[in-house]
Design an enzyme around this catalytic site. Structure first.
Site, PDB file in Angstrom:
ATOM      1  N   ARG A 230      12.900  56.609  30.859  1.00  0.00           N
ATOM      2  CA  ARG A 230      13.979  55.851  31.472  1.00  0.00           C
ATOM      3  C   ARG A 230      13.879  55.894  32.984  1.00  0.00           C
ATOM      4  NH1 ARG A 230      14.522  53.266  27.933  1.00  0.00           N
ATOM      5  NH2 ARG A 230      16.319  52.739  26.685  1.00  0.00           N
ATOM      6  N   GLU A 259      16.243  47.550  36.925  1.00  0.00           N
ATOM      7  CA  GLU A 259      15.281  46.622  36.289  1.00  0.00           C
ATOM      8  C   GLU A 259      15.893  45.230  36.224  1.00  0.00           C
ATOM      9  OE1 GLU A 259      13.976  48.242  32.539  1.00  0.00           O
ATOM     10  OE2 GLU A 259      13.307  50.099  33.447  1.00  0.00           O
ATOM     11  N   HIS A 278       8.598  47.621  31.725  1.00  0.00           N
ATOM     12  CA  HIS A 278       9.325  48.140  30.545  1.00  0.00           C
ATOM     13  C   HIS A 278       8.709  47.598  29.245  1.00  0.00           C
ATOM     14  CE1 HIS A 278      13.481  49.904  29.315  1.00  0.00           C
ATOM     15  NE2 HIS A 278      12.626  50.010  28.312  1.00  0.00           N
TER      16      HIS A 278
END
Ligand code: NAD
Ligand code: MLT
Length: 310
Positions: A230, A259, A278
């Site tokens: 994360r 993000e 990601h």
């Protein structure tokens, strides 16, 4: 008929399951205000990591019975606010374990052999073999922070590549770590001894900025760190400084404090740093797994059956 809003890209296998019991609207890329405006029409919301389900969204979701996160981390959902309103939050704890572990391992090998930059160089027409001399992982020490599902799979594969394994996880026993082939150590020792460090912990108030300038300063100058867990677990500014000043050898990041990644010093660094958007769970297999897993749970709740809570 019930109505389900799917606000992030979800595999068709999940949409097909939901469509058996509900009208399904797929609306991705909604701004928070747009989501807040329409959420009141829906009985269920299905998301991945792109949608932030804040208290405001939950308050506006007057019909919501369930929020399904097609993935592991529910840190983009205000679970406490949902629980207060009696909205169930479900996830897919195992559907993308292998995908995330394999991405972390791919990052480790890519970092060691400079694959992204070497590939870009050949595609530019160059043939530079000197710049891209790498390092082997064989007989090197891998420090795994978080020895849960993903961390354990990483350990199994790394062991097969001949790596020595250290792990830090305050919630697992020494015996369990040994079964997986890892020596359980304190975080400081792991940072001092590892050649590669990989993070597989959730983002919680305790793990936010767990890896900061002080922790990074403990790493060996030839060590590399990988975060496919994360964003916000590593202090990105401190990491950029450590890589730029050469106090560590490199880093590979799949996840970021914010993000999509905006302006960041990380973008300006060279082959010592690898950034992916990601992608940890982005395999065809994992996306089918998580879509089916979560869609089935949403379907069951809409049919009045009990749910498994995240
Ligand atoms: P898991 O629950 O199986 O394992 C997490 C482990 O972290 C547990 O063993 C727990 O004891 C340990 N842990 C918790 N707090 C800790 C702390 N403060 N210090 C050290 N260890 C701690 O979860 P998992 O399925 O292995 O997933 C791990 C993380 O990976 C999750 O945060 C998830 O969101 C993230 N993830 C990212 C992607 C991606 O796309 N990049 C994909 C899947 C999962
Ligand atoms: C997860 O926590 O499962 C990942 O962040 C996966 C995703 O990209 O949705």
């Amino acid at each position: 008929m019930s109505k389900v809003l799917v606000s992030d890209p979800i595999d068709k296998a999940g949409i097909d399951i939901l469509s058996q019991v509900a009208t399904v609207d797929v609306k991705t890329g909604l701004k928070p205000a747009e989501l807040q405006e329409i959420i009141g029409e829906y009985d269920a919301l299905m998301i991945r990591s792109g949608t932030r389900v804040t208290q405001e969204i939950i308050e506006a979701g007057t019909q919501l019975k369930i929020i399904g996160r097609a993935g592991v981390g529910v840190d983009n959902v205000d679970v406490a606010a949902a629980t207060r309103k009696g909205i169930v939050v479900v996830n897919s704890p195992e559907g993308n374990t292998i995908a995330a572990a394999e991405h972390a391992l791919a990052m480790m090998l890519s970092l060691s052999r400079h694959i992204p930059d070497a590939n870009a160089s050949v595609k530019k027409g160059e043939w530079d073999r000197k710049t891209f001399v790498g390092a082997e992982v064989y007989k090197k020490t891998l420090g795994i922070v978080g020895l849960g599902k993903i961390g354990s799979h990483v350990a199994n594969v790394a062991k097969a590549m001949g790596m020595k394994l250290l792990a830090y996880d305050p919630f697992i026993s020494r015996e369990r770590a040994e079964q997986i082939g890892c020596q359980l150590v304190e975080l400081d020792l792991l940072f001092q001894q590892a050649d590669y460090i990989t993070l597989h912990i959730p983002k919680t108030p305790e793990t936010a900025n767990l890896i900061n300038a002080k922790t990074l300063a403990k790493m060996k100058p030839n060590a590399r760190i990988i975060n496919c867990a994360r964003g916000g677990i590593i202090d990105e500014a401190a990491l950029a400084t450590a890589v730029k000043e050469g106090t560590i050898a490199g880093a590979a990041l799949d996840v970021f404090a914010s993000e999509p990644l905006g302006e960041s010093e990380l973008r300006s660094l060279g082959k010592e740093i690898i950034l992916t958007p990601h992608l940890g769970a982005s395999t065809a297999e994992a996306q089918v797994n998580v879509a089916i897993d979560v869609a089935e749970q949403i379907r069951d709740v809409l049919l009045g059956l009990p749910a498994r809570s995240a």
